[in-house]
Design a protein around this motif. Structure first.
Motif, mmCIF file in Angstrom:
data_model
loop_
_atom_site.group_PDB
_atom_site.id
_atom_site.type_symbol
_atom_site.label_atom_id
_atom_site.label_comp_id
_atom_site.label_asym_id
_atom_site.label_seq_id
_atom_site.Cartn_x
_atom_site.Cartn_y
_atom_site.Cartn_z
ATOM 1 N N PRO A 179 -7.208 -4.143 -12.850
ATOM 2 C CA PRO A 179 -6.086 -3.693 -12.006
ATOM 3 C C PRO A 179 -5.398 -2.451 -12.551
ATOM 4 N N ALA A 180 -5.471 -2.235 -13.858
ATOM 5 C CA ALA A 180 -4.831 -1.055 -14.434
ATOM 6 C C ALA A 180 -5.472 0.225 -13.916
ATOM 7 N N ALA A 181 -6.807 0.203 -13.745
ATOM 8 C CA ALA A 181 -7.503 1.384 -13.220
ATOM 9 C C ALA A 181 -7.084 1.653 -11.782
ATOM 10 N N VAL A 182 -6.877 0.585 -11.019
ATOM 11 C CA VAL A 182 -6.425 0.745 -9.643
ATOM 12 C C VAL A 182 -5.025 1.355 -9.627
ATOM 13 N N ARG A 183 -4.149 0.844 -10.462
ATOM 14 C CA ARG A 183 -2.784 1.374 -10.513
ATOM 15 C C ARG A 183 -2.789 2.863 -10.884
ATOM 16 N N GLU A 184 -3.701 3.229 -11.764
ATOM 17 C CA GLU A 184 -3.780 4.629 -12.171
ATOM 18 C C GLU A 184 -4.205 5.521 -11.006
ATOM 19 N N ARG A 185 -5.194 5.062 -10.229
ATOM 20 C CA ARG A 185 -5.642 5.858 -9.073
ATOM 21 C C ARG A 185 -4.544 5.989 -8.029
ATOM 22 N N VAL A 186 -3.832 4.906 -7.800
ATOM 23 C CA VAL A 186 -2.763 4.950 -6.803
ATOM 24 C C VAL A 186 -1.632 5.844 -7.284
ATOM 25 N N TYR A 191 3.472 7.578 -4.671
ATOM 26 C CA TYR A 191 4.200 6.575 -3.891
ATOM 27 C C TYR A 191 5.215 7.265 -2.993
ATOM 28 N N PRO A 192 5.557 6.621 -1.866
ATOM 29 C CA PRO A 192 5.052 5.342 -1.365
ATOM 30 C C PRO A 192 3.622 5.461 -0.830
ATOM 31 N N ALA A 193 2.938 4.306 -0.791
ATOM 32 C CA ALA A 193 1.563 4.266 -0.307
ATOM 33 C C ALA A 193 1.389 3.060 0.603
ATOM 34 N N PHE A 194 0.524 3.216 1.589
ATOM 35 C CA PHE A 194 0.206 2.092 2.465
ATOM 36 C C PHE A 194 -1.041 1.388 1.957
ATOM 37 N N VAL A 195 -0.980 0.055 1.975
ATOM 38 C CA VAL A 195 -2.083 -0.779 1.508
ATOM 39 C C VAL A 195 -2.559 -1.601 2.694
ATOM 40 N N LYS A 196 -3.854 -1.447 3.032
ATOM 41 C CA LYS A 196 -4.363 -2.034 4.270
ATOM 42 C C LYS A 196 -5.692 -2.754 4.041
ATOM 43 N N PRO A 197 -5.932 -3.859 4.754
ATOM 44 C CA PRO A 197 -7.300 -4.373 4.809
ATOM 45 C C PRO A 197 -8.200 -3.282 5.383
ATOM 46 N N LYS A 208 3.701 -1.631 2.776
ATOM 47 C CA LYS A 208 4.077 -0.333 2.223
ATOM 48 C C LYS A 208 4.605 -0.555 0.816
ATOM 49 N N ALA A 209 3.891 -0.019 -0.172
ATOM 50 C CA ALA A 209 4.308 -0.136 -1.570
ATOM 51 C C ALA A 209 5.105 1.100 -1.938
ATOM 52 N N HIS A 210 6.382 0.902 -2.246
ATOM 53 C CA HIS A 210 7.239 2.032 -2.578
ATOM 54 C C HIS A 210 7.117 2.420 -4.048
ATOM 55 N N THR A 211 6.780 1.447 -4.881
ATOM 56 C CA THR A 211 6.657 1.677 -6.320
ATOM 57 C C THR A 211 5.472 0.887 -6.850
ATOM 58 N N GLU A 212 5.121 1.140 -8.108
ATOM 59 C CA GLU A 212 4.025 0.404 -8.735
ATOM 60 C C GLU A 212 4.335 -1.088 -8.795
ATOM 61 N N ASP A 213 5.603 -1.446 -8.917
ATOM 62 C CA ASP A 213 5.975 -2.861 -8.985
ATOM 63 C C ASP A 213 5.619 -3.604 -7.696
ATOM 64 N N GLU A 214 5.586 -2.889 -6.582
ATOM 65 C CA GLU A 214 5.272 -3.533 -5.302
ATOM 66 C C GLU A 214 3.788 -3.514 -4.975
ATOM 67 N N LYS A 228 -12.131 -5.819 0.809
ATOM 68 C CA LYS A 228 -12.028 -4.389 0.529
ATOM 69 C C LYS A 228 -10.712 -3.880 1.103
ATOM 70 N N VAL A 229 -9.994 -3.107 0.309
ATOM 71 C CA VAL A 229 -8.657 -2.642 0.677
ATOM 72 C C VAL A 229 -8.626 -1.125 0.629
ATOM 73 N N LEU A 230 -7.964 -0.539 1.606
ATOM 74 C CA LEU A 230 -7.739 0.906 1.638
ATOM 75 C C LEU A 230 -6.296 1.179 1.238
ATOM 76 N N ILE A 231 -6.107 2.115 0.316
ATOM 77 C CA ILE A 231 -4.769 2.539 -0.084
ATOM 78 C C ILE A 231 -4.677 4.035 0.173
ATOM 79 N N GLU A 232 -3.694 4.440 0.948
ATOM 80 C CA GLU A 232 -3.576 5.853 1.290
ATOM 81 C C GLU A 232 -2.134 6.330 1.164
#
Length: 374
Positions: A179-186, A191-197, A208-214, A228-232
C-alpha cells in the motif's frame, strides 16, 4: 425498418443483471418497456436476477420503478426460467415453467440489452449474442469491454489524442502487498483524488479522497465492487458536461446538444443519490450554457471518442470543462441510463429526437447490422 413478413418485430428487452447497478437497469427497462410501440413490436421482457438466473419478467413498467431510497426494483428470480436457444433461422426463447411443458416464444429478431455495469455492459452478453447469431442494440464486444474498463478506456482515448485526466490503477493484490507504493503514486498525482471501481457505474463505490488519510477507506470501498481500482486527479472547479452520440442510419455519427449537471445540495459530487433519487438536489441544464465554439468542440470530441473505441449504436460521453476553458474526456458509457432523470434521452429530446423515436432508431440500427465480426 425491415420487419419480418407477417408479424411484428420481436424485441427481447433484457435487464437486471449481476452487477451493483441491477436496480438502475430495472428502472431503465421500465422506461423502455413503456416507450415501445406495441403495434410495431412484440416485446419479451427478460430479467436476469442478481444470482444470474434468467426469467420471463412482468411486462409492467411501473413494477420496475424506484419507489424510494429503500425500495429499489429487482428482478423476481422466482418467475418462470427462460433460455436462449439456437434455431435454424436465428435464436428463440424457451420458457421452462416447472408446472407445464417447455414452451417456445418464437424467434427473437433483436435483443435490447439494458444492462449496466459488469456482466452486461462489458461485452459479456454481447459475446453470447454474437455466438447465438442474434442482433442486438448497442456496441459490440470490444467497444463494450474497453468502455466499461475505465483504465483501458483512458489508454485508448489518450492513444487517439483525446484529452484525459492523469490517473493510476491499483489492484486488490497490489493494495494488500504494498500500500505504501500506491500512496506514493497517488501523492504524485496530487490530492484531492477520486477513487473508483475500474468497471463500475452509477457512481457506486466512488469516493473522493482529500488527503492521504482518507485514501485507505476510499480504496477499500472501491475494492468491494471491483478488484481493480482507478484513481485519478480531481477536476477541481470543473463543470460536468455530457453529450449523447448516436449512429445515423446512413452510417455516420450524430451528436446532441451538450447538457450540464449541477449539484446544488449537500453532495460534493454526482453520487448515486444525486443521480437517481428525485428528492435530491440536482439541476440539469439541457442544453448547457456554453459558448458556441466550446459546444462545437465538445460535440466533435464526443464523436471522436465514440469512433476511437469502435463504438456502435449509442453512447454518452462525459466531459469536464476545466476552469481554463479546456475540455477533458471523463468517460464513455455504451449503455447510458434511460430513466426519467437520465441525461441521454433528455439531450436527444432537446436535439429533436423524442424518447419513442430514440428507441425506434436504436432498434432499427440493430436490425440493419449483421452479427459476427464487423
Amino acid at each position: 425498418m425491415n420487419e419480418p413478413t407477417g408479424r411484428r418485430t420481436r424485441v427481447a428487452v433484457v435487464f437486471g443483471g449481476r452487477s451493483s447497478e441491477h436496480a438502475i437497469s430495472c428502472v431503465t427497462a421500465g422506461s423502455v418497456l413503456k416507450a415501445l410501440d406495441r403495434e410495431r413490436y412484440d416485446v419479451i421482457p427478460i430479467g436476469i436476477a442478481p444470482d444470474g438466473r434468467w426469467v420471463l419478467e412482468a411486462d409492467d413498467p411501473d413494477r420496475h420503478a424506484i419507489k424510494g431510497p429503500d425500495q429499489l426494483p429487482s428482478v423476481d428470480a422466482d418467475r418462470a426460467p427462460v433460455t436462449l436457444s439456437r434455431t435454424a433461422s436465428g435464436a428463440g426463447i424457451v420458457v421452462s415453467d416447472p408446472t407445464a411443458p417447455p414452451r417456445e416464444l418464437g424467434d427473437v429478431d433483436v435483443v435490447f440489452p439494458l444492462l449496466h455495469g459488469p456482466w452486461g455492459e462489458d461485452g459479456t452478453i454481447q459475446g453470447m449474442l454474437e455466438m447465438a447469431g442474434v442482433r442486438y442494440v448497442g456496441a459490440g464486444v470490444l467497444a463494450s469491454a474497453v468502455s466499461m474498463d475505465k483504465a483501458y478506456m483512458k489508454v485508448v482515448l489518450a492513444a487517439a489524442g483525446l484529452p484525459v485526466l492523469p490517473w493510476t490503477t491499483v489492484t486488490a493484490r497490489e493494495w494488500a502487498k504494498d500500500p505504501a507504493a500506491v500512496r506514493e503514486r497517488v501523492a504524485e498525482l496530487g490530492y484531492p483524488a477520486f477513487v473508483k471501481p475500474a468497471r463500475g457505474g452509477s457512481s457506486i463505490g466512488i469516493s473522493k479522497a482529500h488527503t492521504e488519510d482518507e485514501l485507505a477507506d476510499a480504496v477499500e470501498s472501491a475494492l468491494l465492487h471491483d478488484p481493480k481500482v482507478l484513481i485519478e486527479v480531481s477536476a477541481e472547479g470543473a463543470r460536468e458536461i455530457e453529450c449523447g452520440v448516436l449512429e445515423s442510419l446512413d452510417g455516420g455519427v450524430d451528436t446532441t446538444v451538450p447538457a450540464e449537471i449541477r449539484i446544488t445540495g449537500d453532495h460534493e459530487f454526482y453520487d448515486f443519490e444525486a443521480k437517481y433519487l428525485p428528492e435530491e438536489a440536482t439541476e440539469l441544464d439541457v442544453p448547457a450554457h456554453l459558448p458556441d465554439a466550446t459546444a462545437a468542440e465538445l460535440r466533435a470530441l464526443a464523436a471522436r471518442a465514440f469512433q476511437a473505441v469502435g463504438c456502435e449504436g449509442l453512447a454518452r460521453v462525459d466531459f469536464f470543462l476545466m476552469p481554463d476553458g479546456s475540455l477533458m474526456v471523463n468517460e464513455l458509457n455504451t449503455m447510458p441510463g434511460f430513466t426519467p432523470l437520465s441525461m441521454f434521452p433528455q439531450m436527444w429530446a432537446a436535439t429533436g429526437l423524442d424518447y419513442p423515436s430514440l428507441v425506434d432508431r436504436l432498434i432499427t440500427l440493430a436490425t440493419q447490422r449483421d452479427t459476427g465480426l464487423r
